[in-house]
Design a protein around this motif. Structure first.
Motif, PDB file in Angstrom:
ATOM      1  N   SER A 166       0.805  -1.225   0.000  1.00 63.23           N
ATOM      2  CA  SER A 166       0.000   0.000   0.000  1.00 63.23           C
ATOM      3  C   SER A 166       0.831   1.265   0.000  1.00 63.23           C
ATOM      4  O   SER A 166       0.331   2.330  -0.325  1.00 63.23           O
ATOM      5  CB  SER A 166      -0.956   0.000   1.188  1.00 63.23           C
ATOM      6  OG  SER A 166      -0.224  -0.066   2.379  1.00 63.23           O
ATOM      7  N   ASN A 167       2.119   1.176   0.369  1.00 62.90           N
ATOM      8  CA  ASN A 167       2.941   2.382   0.381  1.00 62.90           C
ATOM      9  C   ASN A 167       3.734   2.572  -0.909  1.00 62.90           C
ATOM     10  O   ASN A 167       4.567   3.464  -0.995  1.00 62.90           O
ATOM     11  CB  ASN A 167       3.907   2.361   1.562  1.00 62.90           C
ATOM     12  CG  ASN A 167       3.188   2.612   2.864  1.00 62.90           C
ATOM     13  OD1 ASN A 167       2.137   3.251   2.876  1.00 62.90           O
ATOM     14  ND2 ASN A 167       3.716   2.102   3.954  1.00 62.90           N
ATOM     15  N   LEU A 168       3.511   1.722  -1.901  1.00 66.90           N
ATOM     16  CA  LEU A 168       4.275   1.847  -3.139  1.00 66.90           C
ATOM     17  C   LEU A 168       3.460   2.616  -4.171  1.00 66.90           C
ATOM     18  O   LEU A 168       2.238   2.689  -4.087  1.00 66.90           O
ATOM     19  CB  LEU A 168       4.588   0.452  -3.689  1.00 66.90           C
ATOM     20  CG  LEU A 168       5.439  -0.429  -2.770  1.00 66.90           C
ATOM     21  CD1 LEU A 168       5.652  -1.789  -3.411  1.00 66.90           C
ATOM     22  CD2 LEU A 168       6.779   0.236  -2.499  1.00 66.90           C
ATOM     23  N   ASP A 169       4.150   3.169  -5.186  1.00 69.40           N
ATOM     24  CA  ASP A 169       3.388   3.847  -6.228  1.00 69.40           C
ATOM     25  C   ASP A 169       2.792   2.822  -7.201  1.00 69.40           C
ATOM     26  O   ASP A 169       3.160   1.652  -7.206  1.00 69.40           O
ATOM     27  CB  ASP A 169       4.241   4.899  -6.939  1.00 69.40           C
ATOM     28  CG  ASP A 169       5.425   4.293  -7.638  1.00 69.40           C
ATOM     29  OD1 ASP A 169       5.234   3.352  -8.420  1.00 69.40           O
ATOM     30  OD2 ASP A 169       6.557   4.755  -7.379  1.00 69.40           O
ATOM     31  N   ALA A 170       1.845   3.282  -8.009  1.00 73.18           N
ATOM     32  CA  ALA A 170       0.980   2.373  -8.761  1.00 73.18           C
ATOM     33  C   ALA A 170       1.748   1.350  -9.604  1.00 73.18           C
ATOM     34  O   ALA A 170       1.463   0.155  -9.549  1.00 73.18           O
ATOM     35  CB  ALA A 170       0.033   3.185  -9.630  1.00 73.18           C
TER      36      ALA A 170
END
Lengths: 356, 580
Positions: A166-170
């Motif tokens: 959830s903390n990574l970019d798309a």
């Protein structure tokens, strides 16, 4: 024999029940996701499996032995599990190598053995060249891989993942989904994966347990879950859908200004009184001319009331003649209809999933 | 099926005790232990103080005589009135000193802001009783430097300044407590975004109007809070009033309390007389928290666009002049006269080479075993107190933060409670509680160490709390799920991460503990003198060269610790507003 089993697990915080009567069994090597909106109790469930929280009632078992019950629980450090946290929880005071080696040192492996295992797993997650870096010097994706390596290297009985992407970019998130599945196919650790992202769950999981308000709504493999949702919540949470309400009258189900023979539905025996169905937008065909009624599908006249072109597909809203219903229909890019155009809707009753 | 996991779950024996022991949350033991320590350090002294105020001195029977004695004499009531006057005047003067300086440093393009910053840090470093000594040299009647300069310039017979007076006392105390006002106001102003001011400007308000109608009102809760703190600081001080008010033959509450303690000590009367001080302090701290907690001042919540300094134009230099004037009252002039006196054969002979000597310092550092002992004690007591306060605060902060026990908030409350107890009242409580068997601590070093530790426990707690909150609990969870115990997690992860923060906490307790006077004066004995007490004792003899030399030693100790703090924690660690 199931590897991990939760029996009637309930967790109350004061008056509030975070998890209610939760039942789940995982086979050895199975990958199961807990999918649901925030506050549905999925993380609480995961932390109970890990041993950070005790259940208020019910038991959790590994290989048939009770590890959690309201009266006595094995502390987390004795469960031989491992976990990947939402924040990654990479220790900033240790290098990549030290982070990954930590669990092995606790297990008192020989130094040479530790070195071999750590270097091997770092190669698997493609971090071999960064082993002497400190976490602050790594990118988010690299930290994520360290967390993955650290959790997997100890060969845990059960691997737990708490919203790890959830903390990574798309873009990275999409890449890591496949990475996690690939790793699982390689090492076959029994895994519980918590997420609120349906695509993540669909890509990674053998089975998905959809949770809402502390309960499991439905647990199935990704295909079944999408094709045959059992509850309104599941149908609405996984993908988009049309809800169609009707009533069983004799041998027919009457909807708003159209009806379908009862015998044409799956599980028609259970249908009586007021009934609701979920029908996916992709399961409806649009035609300019009435198709020859041959394959047993239901054909209705209707009118296009809204349309949007999204590149990959058309998004239409179609109202059946005289009806107040508005059905979402997804069509391929070349299937072009104008606003207010009279069209024919073709729908397959077998793809209409009866929901509670 | 019998396998390893179920066997492990049942480990701990099958007896009833085994069952109980296994299911018992072991952290409860630590909790009980800490509750015990806090009862000993915080609750018992206060309870005993309260109790003793209703007890007959010798028989121990219930009596109201102490209260009647304490409040039926005109001069005792007058001392109460003097304290009120002192507190309010000091707070007003602190506002006049601190608010313009805070505004200038925070919001304007005034030159030499760095110099003003350093000077204000300097006022933190000088203990106010040492400032009082300096001001005796500056504004003592006739002999004071300012008076002599005035007389030399104007040719009149008598100088106008007299530090032995209520105005003198107010100025001296304000010089050393206005930094609170400065820090509070500045941190509030730092959060007001320029957009707020732009909004007023665009509606047609000029710089001054904007400042007085928009910027400063936004900082009002902080200013009021600092006003209250300055008031409380002024009425709780002992050293400065004892040095300045007693020669002027008037009393304030703290000096009166001290006189009740002259042989034979009237503990009960002192306790009864201390009650208003305690109640006012508690009440006003409560009010201050209410003020700062009040919603509605959304600008103070932090996020805000860019901030541009307000151009002062031709007022830049007058503004700087005002700042430097205040700083010269509190730092520059006192520093000059103290240094002169410390290295002078006789301070009154002024600045000349033949007046220079190292004899005073030699006397303090080499000749006198008494001062050597006091230096040693100062280090030992302050260090031990800081260590004890920090260890205790750390345990409490960890337990509260990780919610290991049900009533953690009680621990936090008790740890913060000494914040609202004036040092002199705390000392009275310790005296009342620990002068009799079975806990006969009076006369030992322990009573000083424990009183210091208790007095500065809130600083240690606020620091530990912030430090531990910055450590994500998942870092510990990760250790445990990989097979490490909670202790392993603390040892391998939490402790290494907290190292720097804790060093800062240690220093922030150590510095005030090295100069603490108001509680030490009630609890020391001949063998347990510290520098602050020694300095106060020597003030009777009027040997200002020696006083200045002792003060110099004290300041050097503080400066060294502050510099260590800078190295470890960055430049603003002392002026950061703690979330108390």
């Amino acid at each position: 024999m199931s590897k991990l089993a939760l029996h009637n697990v309930t967790k109350r915080f004061g008056e509030y029940s975070a998890v209610k009567d939760f039942n789940l069994e995982l086979r050895e090597g199975e990958f199961v996701s807990l999918l649901g909106p925030s506050g549905c109790g999925k993380t609480t469930t995961l932390r109970m499996i890990a041993g950070f929280i005790n259940p208020s009632s019910g038991t959790i078992e590994v290989d048939g032995g009770v590890i959690s019950s309201p009266t006595s629980s094995l502390p987390p450090e004795k469960r031989s599990m491992s976990m990947i946290f939402q924040s990654y929880a990479i220790w900033p005071n240790m290098t990549v190598y030290e982070n990954v080696a930590f669990g092995l040192k606790i297990r008192r492996l020989a130094a040479a053995e530790i070195r071999r295992k750590v270097e091997q797993i770092l190669e698997v997650v493609q971090l071999g060249h960064l082993k002497d870096r400190y976490p602050a010097e790594l990118s988010g994706g690299q930290q994520q891989r360290v967390a993955l390596a650290r959790a997997v290297v100890v060969q845990p009985a059960v691997l737990l993942l708490d919203e790890p992407l959830s903390n990574l970019d798309a873009n990275l998130r999409e890449e890591m989904r496949y990475e996690i599945r690939r790793l699982h196919d390689e090492i076959k650790i029994t895994t519980v994966y918590v997420t609120h992202d349906q695509a993540e769950a669909m890509v990674t999981s053998d089975r998905i347990a959809v949770m809402n308000l502390g309960r499991i709504e439905q647990i199935d493999d990704p295909f079944t879950l999408y094709a045959r949702p059992r509850t309104r919540f599941v149908a609405g949470f996984i993908g988009r859908t049309n809800f169609i309400d009707g009533e069983v009258r004799g041998e027919r189900v009457e909807f708003d200004h159209f009806g379908i023979d009862l015998s044409r539905f799956e599980e028609s025996a259970g249908l009586q009184g007021s009934v609701s169905f979920s029908l996916r937008p992709q399961s409806i065909q649009l035609h300019r001319h009435s198709p020859s009624d041959g394959n047993g599908d239901v054909v209705l006249p209707g009118r296009v009331t809204q349309r949007a072109y999204l590149g990959e597909h058309w998004d239409y809203a179609v109202t059946p003649r005289d009806s107040a219903l508005s059905l979402r229909v997804t069509a391929r890019p070349h299937e072009v209809f104008k606003l207010d155009e009279e069209v024919w809707l073709e729908l397959d009753p077998h793809q209409m999933s009866h929901i509670r | 099926m019998t396998d390893a996991t179920s066997g492990k779950a049942a480990a701990g024996g099958n007896s009833a005790f085994g069952q109980w022991w296994r299911n018992l949350d072991k952290s409860v033991i630590v909790w009980v232990l800490i509750i015990g320590v806090l009862l000993f350090l915080v609750v018992n002294p206060l309870a005993r103080l309260f109790l003793v105020s209703f007890q007959h001195q010798d028989s121990g029977t219930f009596t109201l005589a102490n209260y009647i004695y304490a409040y039926s004499r005109w001069r005792y009531l007058q001392a109460l009135g003097n304290s009120l006057t002192l507190g309010i005047s000091t707070a007003v003067l602190c506002t006049a000193f601190g608010v313009p300086m805070a505004w200038a440093v925070s919001r304007t393009d005034m030159p030499a802001k760095g110099l003003v910053w350093v000077s204000i840090l300097g006022t933190f470093i000088v203990p106010s009783y040492l400032g009082a000594v300096a001001w005796i040299l500056l504004a003592g009647p006739n002999a004071g430097w300012l008076n002599r300069i005035f007389m030399a310039l104007t040719g009149v017979e008598r100088g106008p300044f007299n530090v032995y007076s209520m105005p003198g006392l107010v100025v001296v105390i304000a010089c050393y407590s206005f930094p609170y006002m400065f820090v509070f106001t500045k941190s509030a102003l730092d959060l007001v975004s320029s957009e707020m001011e732009d909004a007023a400007n665009i509606l047609g308000a000029g710089i001054w109007r904007t400042t007085f109608r928009v910027t400063l009102p936004l900082a009002t809760p902080a200013i009021l809070g600092a006003f209250i703190i300055s008031f409380l600081e002024a009425i709780a001080l002992f050293g400065t009033p004892a040095l300045l008010a007693l020669p002027a033959r008037f009393q304030v509450v703290t000096t009166q309390l001290w006189q009740f303690f002259e042989f034979p000590p009237k503990v009960g009367v002192a306790a009864a007389y201390a009650m208003p001080l305690l109640l006012i302090t508690m009440g006003l701290f409560w009010l201050q928290r209410r003020l700062l907690a009040r919603k509605g001042y959304v600008a103070l919540t932090g996020k805000g666009g860019e901030r541009r300094p307000v151009p002062l134009g031709r007022w830049r230099w007058p503004m700087l002049g005002y700042c430097l004037f205040v700083c010269s009252l509190s730092v520059y002039m006192p520093a000059v006269v103290l240094l002169q006196a410390a290295f002078a054969k006789a301070w009154g002979r002024g600045f000349s080479l033949d007046n220079l000597t190292l004899a005073n310092l030699k006397w303090v550092l080499v000749d006198q075993t008494q001062t050597q002992e006091a230096i040693y004690n100062t280090f030992l007591f302050a260090g031990s107190a800081a260590l004890i306060a920090l260890s205790l605060a750390l345990c409490i902060a960890y337990i509260v933060n990780r919610q290991l026990v049900r009533f953690g908030n009680v621990l936090a409350f008790l740890a913060m409670a000494p914040f609202v107890i004036p040092g002199i009242v705390l000392a009275l409580g310790f005296y009342a509680a620990y002068t009799n068997p079975p806990l006969m601590l009076y006369g030992t070093a322990w009573i000083l160490i424990l009183a210091f530790a208790t007095r500065f426990l809130p600083i240690a707690y606020a620091n530990s709390h912030a430090a531990i909150r910055s450590v994500n609990p998942e870092l510990e969870d990760a250790v445990r799920i990989l097979g490490g115990s909670r202790l392993t997690a603390i040892r391998r992860v939490v402790a290494p991460l907290l190292k720097r923060g804790l060093a800062g906490g240690f220093i922030l307790v150590f510095i005030p503990a090295t100069r603490e006077l108001s509680s030490a004066i009630f609890l020391y004995s001949i063998k347990t003198q510290v520098l602050s007490v020694l300095l106060f004792d020597k003030s009777d003899e009027g040997n200002f060269e020696i006083l200045a030399a002792i003060g110099l030693v004290l300041v050097v100790i503080t400066v060294i610790t502050v510099l260590i703090g800078f190295r470890l924690l960055g430049r603003d660690f002392m002026l950061r507003r703690t979330t108390a």
